[in-house]
Design a protein around this motif. Structure first.
Motif, PDB file in Angstrom:
ATOM      1  N   UNK A  30     -10.598   7.546 -26.515  1.00  6.68           N
ATOM      2  CA  UNK A  30     -10.735   6.135 -26.859  1.00  6.68           C
ATOM      3  C   UNK A  30      -9.544   5.290 -26.422  1.00  6.68           C
ATOM      4  N   UNK A  31      -8.368   5.901 -26.346  1.00  4.31           N
ATOM      5  CA  UNK A  31      -7.172   5.166 -25.928  1.00  4.31           C
ATOM      6  C   UNK A  31      -6.361   6.047 -24.980  1.00  4.31           C
ATOM      7  N   UNK A  32      -6.845   6.238 -23.762  1.00  7.32           N
ATOM      8  CA  UNK A  32      -6.166   7.164 -22.858  1.00  7.32           C
ATOM      9  C   UNK A  32      -4.813   6.642 -22.394  1.00  7.32           C
ATOM     10  N   UNK A  33      -3.901   7.551 -22.065  1.00  6.93           N
ATOM     11  CA  UNK A  33      -2.628   7.130 -21.460  1.00  6.93           C
ATOM     12  C   UNK A  33      -2.853   6.718 -20.015  1.00  6.93           C
ATOM     13  N   UNK A  34      -1.781   6.574 -19.265  1.00  7.14           N
ATOM     14  CA  UNK A  34      -1.900   6.183 -17.863  1.00  7.14           C
ATOM     15  C   UNK A  34      -2.485   7.357 -17.067  1.00  7.14           C
ATOM     16  N   UNK A  35      -3.573   7.129 -16.357  1.00  3.98           N
ATOM     17  CA  UNK A  35      -4.239   8.197 -15.608  1.00  3.98           C
ATOM     18  C   UNK A  35      -3.772   8.155 -14.156  1.00  3.98           C
ATOM     19  N   UNK A  36      -3.305   9.318 -13.666  1.00  2.00           N
ATOM     20  CA  UNK A  36      -2.848   9.448 -12.284  1.00  2.00           C
ATOM     21  C   UNK A  36      -3.762  10.414 -11.534  1.00  2.00           C
ATOM     22  N   UNK A  37      -3.963  10.209 -10.235  1.00  2.00           N
ATOM     23  CA  UNK A  37      -4.906  11.045  -9.485  1.00  2.00           C
ATOM     24  C   UNK A  37      -4.423  12.462  -9.209  1.00  2.00           C
ATOM     25  N   UNK A  38      -3.116  12.675  -9.119  1.00  2.00           N
ATOM     26  CA  UNK A  38      -2.595  14.010  -8.807  1.00  2.00           C
ATOM     27  C   UNK A  38      -1.498  14.396  -9.781  1.00  2.00           C
ATOM     28  N   UNK A  39      -1.263  15.711  -9.868  1.00  2.00           N
ATOM     29  CA  UNK A  39      -0.200  16.224 -10.744  1.00  2.00           C
ATOM     30  C   UNK A  39       1.157  15.689 -10.291  1.00  2.00           C
ATOM     31  N   UNK A  40       1.393  15.688  -8.999  1.00  2.00           N
ATOM     32  CA  UNK A  40       2.675  15.210  -8.482  1.00  2.00           C
ATOM     33  C   UNK A  40       2.928  13.760  -8.865  1.00  2.00           C
ATOM     34  N   UNK A  41       1.910  12.911  -8.728  1.00  2.00           N
ATOM     35  CA  UNK A  41       2.076  11.506  -9.086  1.00  2.00           C
ATOM     36  C   UNK A  41       2.311  11.334 -10.585  1.00  2.00           C
ATOM     37  N   UNK A  42       1.628  12.130 -11.390  1.00  2.00           N
ATOM     38  CA  UNK A  42       1.828  12.065 -12.837  1.00  2.00           C
ATOM     39  C   UNK A  42       3.245  12.491 -13.201  1.00  2.00           C
ATOM     40  N   UNK A  43       3.721  13.566 -12.579  1.00  2.00           N
ATOM     41  CA  UNK A  43       5.073  14.044 -12.869  1.00  2.00           C
ATOM     42  C   UNK A  43       6.131  13.031 -12.438  1.00  2.00           C
ATOM     43  N   UNK A  44       5.939  12.416 -11.288  1.00  2.00           N
ATOM     44  CA  UNK A  44       6.890  11.412 -10.817  1.00  2.00           C
ATOM     45  C   UNK A  44       6.916  10.205 -11.750  1.00  2.00           C
ATOM     46  N   UNK A  45       5.746   9.779 -12.192  1.00  2.00           N
ATOM     47  CA  UNK A  45       5.677   8.632 -13.103  1.00  2.00           C
ATOM     48  C   UNK A  45       6.300   8.961 -14.459  1.00  2.00           C
ATOM     49  N   UNK A  46       6.085  10.181 -14.954  1.00  2.00           N
ATOM     50  CA  UNK A  46       6.682  10.577 -16.226  1.00  2.00           C
ATOM     51  C   UNK A  46       8.200  10.705 -16.126  1.00  2.00           C
ATOM     52  N   UNK A  47       8.687  11.174 -14.972  1.00  2.00           N
ATOM     53  CA  UNK A  47      10.139  11.278 -14.780  1.00  2.00           C
ATOM     54  C   UNK A  47      10.791   9.901 -14.834  1.00  2.00           C
ATOM     55  N   UNK A  48      10.072   8.889 -14.330  1.00  3.42           N
ATOM     56  CA  UNK A  48      10.588   7.519 -14.371  1.00  3.42           C
ATOM     57  C   UNK A  48      10.495   6.931 -15.773  1.00  3.42           C
ATOM     58  N   UNK A  49       9.482   7.330 -16.534  1.00  5.98           N
ATOM     59  CA  UNK A  49       9.258   6.753 -17.863  1.00  5.98           C
ATOM     60  C   UNK A  49      10.088   7.425 -18.956  1.00  5.98           C
ATOM     61  N   UNK A  50      10.413   8.724 -18.778  1.00  7.24           N
ATOM     62  CA  UNK A  50      11.077   9.500 -19.825  1.00  7.24           C
ATOM     63  C   UNK A  50      12.335  10.161 -19.255  1.00  7.24           C
ATOM     64  N   UNK A  51      13.486   9.638 -19.642  1.00  4.26           N
ATOM     65  CA  UNK A  51      14.767  10.132 -19.135  1.00  4.26           C
ATOM     66  C   UNK A  51      15.112  11.481 -19.744  1.00  4.26           C
ATOM     67  N   UNK A  52      15.970  12.233 -19.065  1.00  7.46           N
ATOM     68  CA  UNK A  52      16.431  13.505 -19.619  1.00  7.46           C
ATOM     69  C   UNK A  52      17.734  13.351 -20.394  1.00  7.46           C
TER      70      UNK A  52
END
Length: 283
Positions: A30-52
């Motif tokens: 009902x409230x999906x997060x940001x959907x990315x087409x590939x695993x690589x794109x999702x990982x890159x976007x998450x790395x930008x959104x969530x710092x280590x």
């Protein structure tokens, strides 16, 4: 075994993402997060959104909904997360798919086998895509988990104590035996960022009176993801990735909470035993 709630009566599934599921029971639908087409794109976007890294002290995560929606997942990762959240029992068992999967992972680790040994198709699918969804936690965050007494006894036994029984030890003895110890978690570790504060009463009762409360101090670099709400209600869940030799848990404090009486495992009976509380740093 751990878990996220009681039997919901949903239809079981034996394949990668199959089965009849009521979409209204899952926030992912009902409230999906940001959907990315590939695993690589999702990982890159998450790395930008969530710092280590996070320069703040350990703190509570207040805006869980915004955190959830900031995540980037593929369609398979969303589907695998729904499978993980399911609370119906797997065919031929008394437990949900995620409970059976986590138990199998722990048993495999104890035998020195790969974590996925013996998994069925749905468990393998769920594990693979849940692992692909892991990202930096992003903040130095306080998290909570409740577990059974075997959790502490297992750490004591692995430290060399035979026939360990923490209920026969004083607080001082437990502190001496446990503080400073490190251990691994070869399973997907379900925690709550708000201590199950918004969970239904039945879901709370399943967890909060267990023998052990673990209060995590999880660093921003901790690999984790927020799955959203499932049939168990709004439990504020954050799932931590298995250790895999990289994610370590260190016990930094032990105390007894005299205000909480413990439910005996496998029963609804609340006895006189008090809850042991471990403070654990994760990085």
């Amino acid at each position: 075994m751990g878990g996220r709630g009681s039997n919901s009566g949903l239809t079981g599934s034996s394949g990668g993402g199959g089965g009849a599921i009521n979409p209204s029971l899952f926030q992912m639908q009902t409230q999906p997060p940001q959907v990315q087409p590939t695993v690589q794109q999702a990982q890159q976007a998450n790395a930008a959104a969530f710092s280590d890294t996070d320069n703040s002290p350990f703190h509570d995560l207040y805006n869980g909904r915004n955190y959830y929606l900031s995540q980037n997942l593929t369609a398979d990762q969303i589907n695998a997360t729904i499978q993980y959240l399911r609370s119906d029992t797997e065919p031929g068992t008394m437990y949900s798919m995620s409970q059976n999967m986590n138990w199998k992972m722990m048993q495999n680790a104890a035998r020195g086998q790969p974590l996925t040994t013996g998994m069925n198709a749905n468990q393998m699918y769920t594990f693979r895509h849940m692992m692909g969804a892991m990202h930096n936690l992003g903040y130095n965050t306080n998290l909570t988990r409740y577990d059974h007494g075997e959790f502490v006894n297992d750490i004591l036994q692995k430290s060399g104590m035979r026939n360990a029984d923490f209920t026969r030890m004083s607080t001082a003895q437990l502190q001496q035996a446990l503080v400073g110890k490190t251990y691994g978690e070869e399973r997907l570790v379900s925690t709550s960022y708000n201590g199950f504060r918004n969970a239904p009463a039945q879901t709370q009762a399943t967890f909060v009176n267990r023998a052990v409360r673990i209060e995590y101090k999880a660093k921003a670099s901790t690999q984790a993801m927020m799955p959203g709400n499932g049939p168990g209600g709004s439990v504020g869940e954050i799932v931590l990735a298995p250790s895999g030799g990289r994610q370590n848990y260190k016990i930094t404090g032990v105390r007894v909470d005299n205000s909480v009486n413990v439910r005996q495992k496998g029963t609804a009976h609340i006895g006189s035993q008090k809850q042991i509380v471990l403070t654990v740093e994760v990085d």
